[in-house]
Structure formats: C-alpha cells, structure tokens
Design an enzyme around this catalytic site. Structure first.
Site, PDB file in Angstrom:
ATOM      1  N   SER A  49     -63.711 -12.707 -13.574  1.00 48.95           N
ATOM      2  CA  SER A  49     -64.569 -13.802 -14.039  1.00 48.95           C
ATOM      3  C   SER A  49     -63.769 -14.858 -14.781  1.00 48.95           C
ATOM      4  O   SER A  49     -64.265 -15.962 -15.030  1.00 48.95           O
ATOM      5  CB  SER A  49     -65.673 -13.262 -14.953  1.00 48.95           C
ATOM      6  OG  SER A  49     -65.140 -12.420 -15.965  1.00 48.95           O
ATOM      7  N   ASP A  87     -59.835  -5.872 -13.678  1.00 53.41           N
ATOM      8  CA  ASP A  87     -60.263  -6.047 -12.290  1.00 53.41           C
ATOM      9  C   ASP A  87     -59.053  -6.149 -11.371  1.00 53.41           C
ATOM     10  O   ASP A  87     -58.033  -6.761 -11.723  1.00 53.41           O
ATOM     11  CB  ASP A  87     -61.073  -7.335 -12.145  1.00 53.41           C
ATOM     12  CG  ASP A  87     -62.543  -7.151 -12.461  1.00 53.41           C
ATOM     13  OD1 ASP A  87     -63.038  -6.013 -12.385  1.00 53.41           O
ATOM     14  OD2 ASP A  87     -63.197  -8.159 -12.786  1.00 53.41           O
ATOM     15  N   LYS A 115     -60.791  -1.808 -11.987  1.00 54.05           N
ATOM     16  CA  LYS A 115     -62.124  -1.922 -11.392  1.00 54.05           C
ATOM     17  C   LYS A 115     -62.011  -2.614 -10.048  1.00 54.05           C
ATOM     18  O   LYS A 115     -61.276  -3.597  -9.909  1.00 54.05           O
ATOM     19  CB  LYS A 115     -63.077  -2.689 -12.305  1.00 54.05           C
ATOM     20  CG  LYS A 115     -64.516  -2.771 -11.755  1.00 54.05           C
ATOM     21  CD  LYS A 115     -65.489  -3.299 -12.781  1.00 54.05           C
ATOM     22  CE  LYS A 115     -65.366  -4.774 -13.024  1.00 54.05           C
ATOM     23  NZ  LYS A 115     -65.726  -5.581 -11.821  1.00 54.05           N
ATOM     24  N   GLU A 117     -64.428  -3.657  -6.305  1.00 52.84           N
ATOM     25  CA  GLU A 117     -65.767  -3.888  -5.780  1.00 52.84           C
ATOM     26  C   GLU A 117     -65.890  -3.366  -4.357  1.00 52.84           C
ATOM     27  O   GLU A 117     -65.079  -3.701  -3.500  1.00 52.84           O
ATOM     28  CB  GLU A 117     -66.095  -5.382  -5.792  1.00 52.84           C
ATOM     29  CG  GLU A 117     -66.044  -6.027  -7.160  1.00 52.84           C
ATOM     30  CD  GLU A 117     -66.311  -7.521  -7.116  1.00 52.84           C
ATOM     31  OE1 GLU A 117     -66.719  -8.023  -6.038  1.00 52.84           O
ATOM     32  OE2 GLU A 117     -66.120  -8.190  -8.141  1.00 52.84           O
ATOM     33  N   GLU A 184     -74.388  -4.141 -10.867  1.00 51.22           N
ATOM     34  CA  GLU A 184     -74.721  -5.519 -11.222  1.00 51.22           C
ATOM     35  C   GLU A 184     -75.899  -6.027 -10.417  1.00 51.22           C
ATOM     36  O   GLU A 184     -75.913  -5.928  -9.184  1.00 51.22           O
ATOM     37  CB  GLU A 184     -73.509  -6.436 -10.998  1.00 51.22           C
ATOM     38  CG  GLU A 184     -73.782  -7.884 -11.363  1.00 51.22           C
ATOM     39  CD  GLU A 184     -72.540  -8.752 -11.387  1.00 51.22           C
ATOM     40  OE1 GLU A 184     -72.684  -9.967 -11.626  1.00 51.22           O
ATOM     41  OE2 GLU A 184     -71.424  -8.228 -11.169  1.00 51.22           O
TER      42      GLU A 184
END
Length: 267
Positions: A49, A87, A115, A117, A184
């Site tokens: 982010s 991330d 992390k 996704e 999320e």
C-alpha cells in the site's frame, strides 16, 4: 491485555487460542514504526500500500522488491516489540525462485514474516517458503494485486460459490503452512466461519469483528489518505487529537472488540 516481550509467531498463535485480539497496522518508516511499537500494536505490516500512500500511485502494482526492502529496513529500525511483516509485491512470487529471492530480500531487511496474495494455487509456494524458514501470512478476499481481474476494489465472496472457494482456499493455505491469514472486504458471517474453522489467526480488514484481529492502513486510520475512505475505515485521529492518542484508541478498540462495528462491515 498487551502481550509481554517481543511478539513472535508462537505468541500470535497463543493469542488466538486465548481469544485475545491481534492488533496490526501498516508503517513505512522508522518514526511511525516507533509510535506503533509504543502504542502496543502487535504486528506492523510494511504493505505494498506504500504505492498508494507514499508514492501517490493509483494501485500497488508498480511497487518493487527494492521498494519493499528499503521501507522494511526503515521500519525495522523503529521497532523493539512488534512482529514485522512485509508484503511480497506484484509478480515477485510467480514461481519458486522468484518467491524465494523476494522473501530472502525482505527477511534480510528485517521482516519476520512475508505476506502474499492468492488462494490454493499458492500452496506449493507457501510450502517451499515455510520449509526454508520463512513464516507466511496469506491474503484472501479483496486482493489489491489482482485489482484488474477483480474489476476494482469491491467486496468479495458475497455469493455461495465464491464463499465456498474462499473457505476452501483458506484451508489449503493453512495446510500448506501459512502462519496467519488476512481477509479483506468479505462478508462478516463468512469471515467468522473461516476464523472458527482455522487454527491459525485470521486478521480482518473490512471482515467484521468476529475474527482474531484487525489491520488497517495507518494513513487511513489517521485520516490523512487522499480520496474517499473505504467503508471499513474509521478515522481515529478525528476524535483523539494526536497521533499517539489515535494509535492508543485503535489498539483499545480492537482489543475490546469495539472496532469494527457493523457500519464498517458487510453482512
């Protein structure tokens, strides 16, 4: 109650077992990291982010491994207690070698967990990272690195089929060795179901209060992000009057399960 001593991977599992909510926020530099640590935040996430809130981009996709290494090293210098998660950015873990190289880079910079996704398709990647000593946090639901495939930033898994797939992916990732899961923008009942089904902690962002912890982008919860705030965000700064008070209010609200409310969640 604040966990004594440095937060570790086993400590997070113990917090879930004891029903003690886990607090997590993002940070991108040493100064903010130090304030999060002082406030008692359990996990600090160096999120991709940073592409949005630091670099001013419209997505996380341009963020590189080098960006993540730089900010992870900076945040590491501000922490003593909190567990540091980083991330792995877009297209840095599309195959085994890339995932290992990206994870090695951020772990050497100071991360204690990475992390990534994606769903069950990442099981082999997760297994390989874990086998080589890298704790992994999985991320399901709204996955910003897949924003173009998803068609935008919107709530996920509202229908039965996608909900079943998400729950199946969560089980597969846990079986592969993931240490934690971030959910999320998924309906709160689904998040509750997943959190109850898994042994590992499930941390929500727009996933209701009945999970094992909460995470927000730091700039969102301080009310300093540009653009319209997502539904799941609460501006803690508006009521607190200072950064330190806002962080303390966030930690207390999560630990006491006063945040998120139904206004921040989807049913």
């Amino acid at each position: 109650m604040k966990t004594s001593g440095p937060v570790t991977v086993p400590a997070l599992a113990a917090m879930k077992a004891a029903g003690e909510p886990i607090t997590m926020l993002t940070a991108y530099d040493a100064s903010f990291a130090r304030r999060l640590d002082t406030a008692g935040v359990d996990c600090v996430l160096v999120g991709d982010s940073l592409g949005n809130v630091i670099q001013g981009r419209d997505s996380t996709l341009p963020v590189t491994v080098e960006d993540m290494v730089y900010h992870t090293a900076a945040v590491r210098r501000g922490l003593e207690r909190a567990l540091l998660i980083a991330d792995l950015p877009f297209m840095s873990y599309h195959d085994r070698a890339s995932a290992m190289n990206a994870a090695a880079a951020v772990m050497r910079a100071g991360a204690q967990m990475v992390k990534l996704e994606g769903g069950a398709n990442l099981s082999e990647t997760v297994e390989n990272l874990v086998a080589n000593g890298v704790p992994v946090c999985a991320h399901l639901g709204l996955t910003p690195q897949h924003v173009h495939r998803l068609g935008g930033y919107r709530v996920q898994a509202r229908d039965d089929g996608p909900a079943r797939r998400l729950a199946s992916d969560a089980r597969a990732l846990e079986k592969a060795g993931a240490t934690m899961l971030v959910l999320e923008c998924v309906p709160a009942p689904l998040a509750r179901e997943v959190a109850k089904a898994l042994v590992i902690p499930v941390v929500g962002i727009g996933a209701g209060v009945e999970v094992d912890g909460q995470v927000l982008v730091l700039y969102d919860m301080l009310g300093i992000s540009s653009g319209r705030a997502p539904k799941f965000v609460h501006d803690f700064m508006a009521e607190a009057g200072s950064i330190e008070a806002a962080l303390a209010a966030y930690v207390a609200a999560v630990r006491e399960r006063r945040f998120p409310t139904t206004d921040h969640s989807w049913q």
